[in-house]
Design an enzyme around this catalytic site. Sequence first.
Site, short mmCIF file in Angstrom:
data_model
loop_
_atom_site.label_atom_id
_atom_site.label_comp_id
_atom_site.label_asym_id
_atom_site.label_seq_id
_atom_site.Cartn_x
_atom_site.Cartn_y
_atom_site.Cartn_z
N ASN A 139 -2.47 -14.80 11.98
CA ASN A 139 -1.93 -15.87 12.83
C ASN A 139 -2.77 -16.08 14.09
O ASN A 139 -3.04 -17.22 14.46
CB ASN A 139 -0.48 -15.57 13.19
N CYS A 180 1.12 -7.55 11.72
CA CYS A 180 1.46 -7.69 13.14
C CYS A 180 0.73 -8.84 13.81
O CYS A 180 0.63 -8.88 15.04
CB CYS A 180 1.18 -6.38 13.87
N ASP A 213 -9.07 -9.97 9.18
CA ASP A 213 -8.57 -8.62 8.87
C ASP A 213 -9.56 -7.50 9.17
O ASP A 213 -9.14 -6.43 9.59
CB ASP A 213 -8.17 -8.54 7.39
N TYR A 234 -1.82 -3.38 -6.67
CA TYR A 234 -1.56 -4.05 -5.39
C TYR A 234 -2.84 -4.15 -4.54
O TYR A 234 -3.60 -3.17 -4.43
CB TYR A 234 -0.48 -3.30 -4.59
N LYS A 281 -2.57 -10.60 12.90
CA LYS A 281 -4.01 -10.89 12.94
C LYS A 281 -4.32 -12.26 12.36
O LYS A 281 -5.02 -13.05 12.97
CB LYS A 281 -4.80 -9.81 12.17
N ARG A 298 0.84 -1.20 0.00
CA ARG A 298 0.00 0.00 0.00
C ARG A 298 0.88 1.25 0.00
O ARG A 298 1.92 1.29 0.63
CB ARG A 298 -0.92 0.02 1.22
N HIS A 310 -10.23 -2.59 11.79
CA HIS A 310 -9.15 -3.43 11.25
C HIS A 310 -8.88 -4.55 12.25
O HIS A 310 -7.88 -4.52 12.97
CB HIS A 310 -7.92 -2.56 11.03
N ARG A 316 2.12 -12.20 -0.67
CA ARG A 316 0.81 -12.54 -0.11
C ARG A 316 0.20 -13.76 -0.79
O ARG A 316 0.52 -14.08 -1.93
CB ARG A 316 -0.15 -11.36 -0.30
N LYS A 348 -9.79 -2.53 1.90
CA LYS A 348 -9.49 -1.40 2.76
C LYS A 348 -10.29 -0.16 2.36
O LYS A 348 -10.70 0.63 3.20
CB LYS A 348 -7.98 -1.11 2.75
N SER A 389 -1.04 -3.62 10.30
CA SER A 389 -0.73 -4.51 9.19
C SER A 389 0.54 -5.33 9.47
O SER A 389 1.54 -4.78 9.96
CB SER A 389 -0.53 -3.68 7.92
P1 GTP Z 1 -2.17 -7.84 7.43
O1 GTP Z 1 -2.72 -8.87 6.51
O2 GTP Z 1 -1.13 -6.99 6.80
O3 GTP Z 1 -3.23 -6.99 8.06
O4 GTP Z 1 -1.32 -8.62 8.58
P2 GTP Z 1 -1.70 -9.50 9.86
O5 GTP Z 1 -1.94 -8.60 11.02
O6 GTP Z 1 -2.76 -10.48 9.53
O7 GTP Z 1 -0.32 -10.25 10.19
P3 GTP Z 1 0.10 -11.80 10.07
O8 GTP Z 1 -0.68 -12.70 10.99
O9 GTP Z 1 0.09 -12.17 8.64
O10 GTP Z 1 1.60 -11.76 10.61
C1 GTP Z 1 2.60 -10.97 10.05
C2 GTP Z 1 3.96 -11.49 10.44
O11 GTP Z 1 4.08 -11.54 11.86
C3 GTP Z 1 4.23 -12.90 9.92
O12 GTP Z 1 5.54 -12.96 9.43
C4 GTP Z 1 4.08 -13.75 11.14
O13 GTP Z 1 4.87 -14.91 11.08
C5 GTP Z 1 4.51 -12.83 12.29
N1 GTP Z 1 3.82 -13.17 13.56
C6 GTP Z 1 2.48 -13.40 13.71
N2 GTP Z 1 2.18 -13.75 14.99
C7 GTP Z 1 3.34 -13.72 15.68
C8 GTP Z 1 3.70 -13.98 17.05
O14 GTP Z 1 2.87 -14.31 17.90
N3 GTP Z 1 5.02 -13.82 17.38
C9 GTP Z 1 5.96 -13.45 16.45
N4 GTP Z 1 7.21 -13.33 16.87
N5 GTP Z 1 5.67 -13.23 15.15
C10 GTP Z 1 4.39 -13.35 14.77
C1 SPV Z 2 -2.84 -4.64 5.36
O1 SPV Z 2 -1.88 -4.03 4.86
O2 SPV Z 2 -3.34 -4.34 6.46
C2 SPV Z 2 -3.43 -5.78 4.63
C3 SPV Z 2 -3.05 -5.98 3.25
O3 SPV Z 2 -4.27 -6.49 5.16
S1 SPV Z 2 -3.86 -4.84 2.20
O4 SPV Z 2 -5.09 -5.44 1.72
O5 SPV Z 2 -2.97 -4.60 1.09
O6 SPV Z 2 -4.17 -3.63 2.90
MN MN Z 3 -4.79 -5.71 7.20
#
Ligand code: GTP
Ligand code: SPV
Ligand code: MN
Length: 584
Positions: free
Chosen positions: A253, A249, A276, A196, A251, A68, A225, A368, A205, A247
């Site tokens: 997982n 961080c 998300d 993207y 979610k 983004r 979010h 992604r 978004k 983003s």
């Molecule tokens: P967006 O789709 O961008 O909104 O991201 P998201 O918040 O869904 O993040 P996601 O769960 O994809 O995690 C992003 C990164 O953080 C990945 O590389 C994960 O492996 C890492 N991660 C997720 N949970 C944890 C955790 O509990 N500990 C650590 N150390 N890393 C984590």
């Molecule tokens: C984020 O960046 O928070 C995402 C991916 O979930 S995007 O849809 O590109 O915003």
């Molecule tokens: Mn997101």
Amino acid sequence: MSSIELEHWVDDVARLTSPDRIQWCDGSAAESDALNRLLVENGTFTPLDPQRHPNSFLARSAINDVSRTEGQTYICCSRPEDAGPTNNWKNPQEIQHTLRGLFRGCMRGRTMYVVPYLMGPPNSPHTRVGVELTDSPYVVANMRIMTRMGQIALDELSRQGHFVKGLHSIGLLDPQERYICHFPEEDSIISFGSNYGGNALLGKKCLALRLASAIGRREGWMAEHMLILGITDPQGRKTYITAAFPSACGKTNLAMLIPPPEYQAAGWKVETIGDDIAWLRFGPDGRLYAINPEAGFFGVAPGTSPLTNPNAMAACRSNTIFTNVALCPDNTVWWEGLTQEPPAECIDWMGNSWKPGSTTPAAHPNSRFTAPASQCPCISPDWERPEGVPISAIIFGGRRASVMPLVHQAFSWQHGTFLGATMTSEKTAAATGPVGVLRHDPMAMLPFCGYHMGDYWQHWLDMGARGGDLMPRIFHVNWFRKDAQGRYLWPGFSDNMHVLKWIVERCQGTGAAVTTPLGDMPTAEALNLEGFGLSPEQQAELFKVDRDEWRLEVHEREKFFRQFGDRLPAGLRAENEALRQRLS
Ligand code: GTP
Ligand code: SPV
Ligand code: MN
């Protein structure tokens, strides 16, 4: 009425953009197959091994179109003060004029796709209709996974009579001519110059957060979010929780967490409703209910593995689009963290040959997967409930290497709103710009709030006043605190279950807590860290509240709040004052 309006709009846009043909998307499997064939023929898609990844494809983006672009994202409302200090603002008439210039003839030689879609489950009173006009078949293929797309949306449109207009063109993919524009006063979106996800899949978004947050304020609900998950305890009681993390961080997982074996043996279960975005509104019983407006996951690939997130791995095995990951010689995909051993050789996300030890990553850090949510093994049977699920807790969290303890609970809704408003997190690769820089990201909505952030906080307080005691409890977590050597103190992933369990117990009125200046924290018995291999010092570090560091935080927040002027709710200023008092 509305379908006539749609046809007129399609005609108008076609006159402006001059596409060679117009294709109305019905969402059928045949249409999808034809589109995928076209994307393979034109070189956008590489088909993956049909046994290991049935009906799945790799796509490589332009190298400067990988995340983004927040600096080119605009809220276009009449008065700049209504966009607020955290948004970029454009005058609606002026930017419309600029955009007309850019869109004039931009689809010549291309097909314009008409993509009707739903945000929200079928047959839900909360569901909204959007229509995206785009010249990107890649966008259409992604929208088909991320939303309920095609005839189902046209049917809903004839019932509702209103839709959100979204106009998109990849233009020349020139980063200098990129505009992601939102018109909250007329419920429309215009996006130019990027292919993207967050810039181009306009349901996500742009509609479901930026426009929906503004609509929600007018109508008395919230677009956030947030992931949504359901936890079943050994007694069979279900607790639903949402969590707002910035983003990349955690979610996705957390939404798909697999409890450690001893929890599973005891009868704990975690199910995903969304990863998300959450739309929250009051139900007839006065509680806050959440729906997931999306139908798929647009998940971060790096770090996703059978060890960290087997549910996501299963979800993206088939019918998936991988963007900017690496391609192995056997037509499978790879990214950093997928396996411990990298492949002996592969093609990196830019299409160059790559070997272990290379100085650049094989997969882009913001690569992604786009996968149907229905394919997730832990998807909740409730995930498409038209009325949503009742929320008991809201978790805020960010990526903080220091200062912020593992978990604490807010004293009240107002205090919880303050915890959300003062969230800070290190920047990730999900947006362009330097990674790792600490920034304020209120409620993880900094890039996604469609109006003045001060008014948004007031809306949170107003919702709390309306919901009273029935509002969810609010918590703050930090999975990312590091030790002096720069290693994560907390194992994270599955082990986040220990924290979730305490949160569930707090909602049920059990879970023991000690009061600290920041909020309530679990007692040593309530969150048992034995067996983690953490030294007593490391355990103490996870929960440490350093008063000197925190006095600086208070000062920093005061500075941050100042930019919101008289739109800063008095209650939030009062909470920072109260924190200062508790620290002294
Ligand atoms: P967006 O789709 O961008 O909104 O991201 P998201 O918040 O869904 O993040 P996601 O769960 O994809 O995690 C992003 C990164 O953080 C990945 O590389 C994960 O492996 C890492 N991660 C997720 N949970 C944890 C955790 O509990 N500990 C650590 N150390 N890393 C984590
Ligand atoms: C984020 O960046 O928070 C995402 C991916 O979930 S995007 O849809 O590109 O915003
Ligand atoms: Mn997101």
